[in-house]
Write an enzyme that holds these catalytic residues in place. Sequence first.
Site, mmCIF file in Angstrom:
data_model
loop_
_atom_site.group_PDB
_atom_site.id
_atom_site.type_symbol
_atom_site.label_atom_id
_atom_site.label_comp_id
_atom_site.label_asym_id
_atom_site.label_seq_id
_atom_site.Cartn_x
_atom_site.Cartn_y
_atom_site.Cartn_z
ATOM 1 N N HIS A 48 -14.274 -26.993 2.204
ATOM 2 C CA HIS A 48 -13.660 -25.766 2.704
ATOM 3 C C HIS A 48 -13.489 -24.832 1.508
ATOM 4 C CE1 HIS A 48 -12.535 -28.149 6.208
ATOM 5 N NE2 HIS A 48 -11.946 -27.101 6.773
ATOM 6 N N HIS B 271 -16.206 -22.322 6.353
ATOM 7 C CA HIS B 271 -15.635 -20.990 6.577
ATOM 8 C C HIS B 271 -16.272 -19.919 5.692
ATOM 9 C CE1 HIS B 271 -12.519 -22.384 9.330
ATOM 10 N NE2 HIS B 271 -12.315 -23.391 8.502
ATOM 11 N N GLU C 26 -11.616 -19.564 2.832
ATOM 12 C CA GLU C 26 -10.971 -19.310 4.131
ATOM 13 C C GLU C 26 -9.728 -18.449 3.873
ATOM 14 O OE1 GLU C 26 -9.300 -21.788 8.050
ATOM 15 O OE2 GLU C 26 -9.759 -22.849 6.196
ATOM 16 N N PHE D 14 0.287 -24.293 12.932
ATOM 17 C CA PHE D 14 -0.949 -25.067 13.032
ATOM 18 C C PHE D 14 -0.759 -26.462 12.438
ATOM 19 C CE2 PHE D 14 -5.468 -25.475 11.203
ATOM 20 C CZ PHE D 14 -6.033 -25.873 12.414
ATOM 21 N N GLU D 15 -0.188 -26.523 11.254
ATOM 22 C CA GLU D 15 0.007 -27.809 10.592
ATOM 23 C C GLU D 15 1.096 -28.628 11.276
ATOM 24 O OE1 GLU D 15 0.554 -26.498 6.555
ATOM 25 O OE2 GLU D 15 -1.614 -26.597 6.141
ATOM 26 N N HIS E 224 -12.063 -31.120 13.062
ATOM 27 C CA HIS E 224 -11.078 -32.041 12.488
ATOM 28 C C HIS E 224 -10.710 -33.116 13.508
ATOM 29 C CE1 HIS E 224 -10.467 -29.662 8.820
ATOM 30 N NE2 HIS E 224 -10.795 -28.651 9.609
ATOM 31 N N PHE F 159 -0.650 -30.696 13.897
ATOM 32 C CA PHE F 159 -1.272 -31.888 13.311
ATOM 33 C C PHE F 159 -0.229 -32.977 13.085
ATOM 34 C CE2 PHE F 159 -4.779 -29.018 11.958
ATOM 35 C CZ PHE F 159 -5.858 -29.809 12.344
ATOM 36 N N HIS G 86 -18.471 -29.188 11.910
ATOM 37 C CA HIS G 86 -17.180 -28.932 11.276
ATOM 38 C C HIS G 86 -16.098 -28.932 12.347
ATOM 39 C CE1 HIS G 86 -14.619 -26.463 8.242
ATOM 40 N NE2 HIS G 86 -13.836 -26.783 9.268
#
Length: 490
Positions: free
Chosen positions: A334, A361, A337, A188-189, A103, A192, A101
């Site tokens: 997922h 998760h 989470e 976090f995004e 990304h 990305f 797992h």
Amino acid sequence: MRPLLFLILFIHTALADFWDDRNTLLSNEASQLFGSFWELTENEQKVNDILMKFKLQEYDEGLSNPSKFLPSIHFFHSKAAIEQSEVFKFIQKVPKGASLHSHSTAMLSTEALLNLTYMEGLYGCDDNTKFKLHFFFGGVNDDCDWRLLEDLRNEDSGFDDFLRSKMTLVVDDPAGTCCDINEVWSAFEDIFEFVAPLFDYRQFLHDYLYQVLREFHDDNVKYLEIRGVFGETFDSNNTIYGPLDTAQLYKETQQEFAIDSQDFAGHRVIYSNSRKVSIDTMDSYISDYLELRAAYPEIVVGFDLVGQEDLGEPLSVFADQLATIANRTKFFFHAGETNWYGTTDLNLIDAILLNTSRIGHAFAITKHPEVLRVVKERNIAIELNPISNQVLKLVDDLRNHVGAYLIANGYPVVITCDGPSFWGAKGLSYDWYMAFMGMTPREGDLRILKELAWNSYVYTALDKEGLPFILNLLQGWWDDFIKEILEAYH
């Protein structure tokens, strides 16, 4: 005398019963512990003695001074000390089998990713205080004041520090009151989104993938299952390649790496797109996935949805669509989470009803006894991501992680790493360390590490017909590891 004698006998019997009952309870608990069924060989026991010397010293020092126990400290502050830990150094040598797992655009160590930004043709632009990256060949777009990164570096000696800060969540005060879980997820995004344009350039994607395989291989990981999508790419001649061509690039890079590292067992991709979409967009995801799966069944092995569950659509919204392909694919959802109860965590219910092969998760799983029952009955593996759950504010002290309950009760778990690039980790060993020291009992030993290694292959998306072969390879790597440790410490 008789009453006194009777009292003495009664107390003696009661104490004997207490200690007998206590030993029975401890024995029963130990028999349920994850990995407890393994019988160590003589040489494995010698290696276990070495491991436990390190673990008990570190664990007991934590008991004496809890503020120094590394799994209780945020990873941004504990990373340097973890790297000095003898337990961590031991775990780095363990054949960890597979990483199941992570990304695709968040797997390479931060420094290696930064080094790749020295490739020719990469430009940067400050667009309304939002810095962007893009590769250009033969002229830049006029939508922004694009500058070569080479020029920006020549003008500013601190540019790499700035760029590094855009590529990670690392901050000085991660446990402070600066932000809640939604704000951390937003940051976090944003990362990305920031790095995404780099992967549009075909040469960058190739070099990145190759280095990912190298870093994990160097960390004694021989097989990867990656969450990701296959977008369009372009080369230095500005030729455009479609998603099928990108899947072919994944395949060719794997073949290239396998020539250089012949003990490498390969990698596969679990098609994973955003869960925050409409019904119509989900139809397009499924169509794209089926096309990729038909063209590259040896690369594309399953389907998932990603993104913050609390703010995304629940699986139930797409249940009817997903059910139409349930007999043609494997799901690796997922789910759970979250810290919420009775809302986002219901994705756990939907995931098992859709016959997911693993659950990513599952942090909220202990709130759902029926899910726990089904997970054990169907042998559905839980992908535990310790550092990710800490960084993304589900848990501060990893001793309180749900993984401790799952390990104590012998649930099928694997330890995975999610997005190590974005929190300054590298490979899988950091997460294995956090789980082993923070989620297993004081006496939890080599058998737990061995079970984690074996589980990493047992629960892959690979065809089960080939499982005996790959487990035989793992046994060979394990035997070599035992020999290496004995030679190194004796």
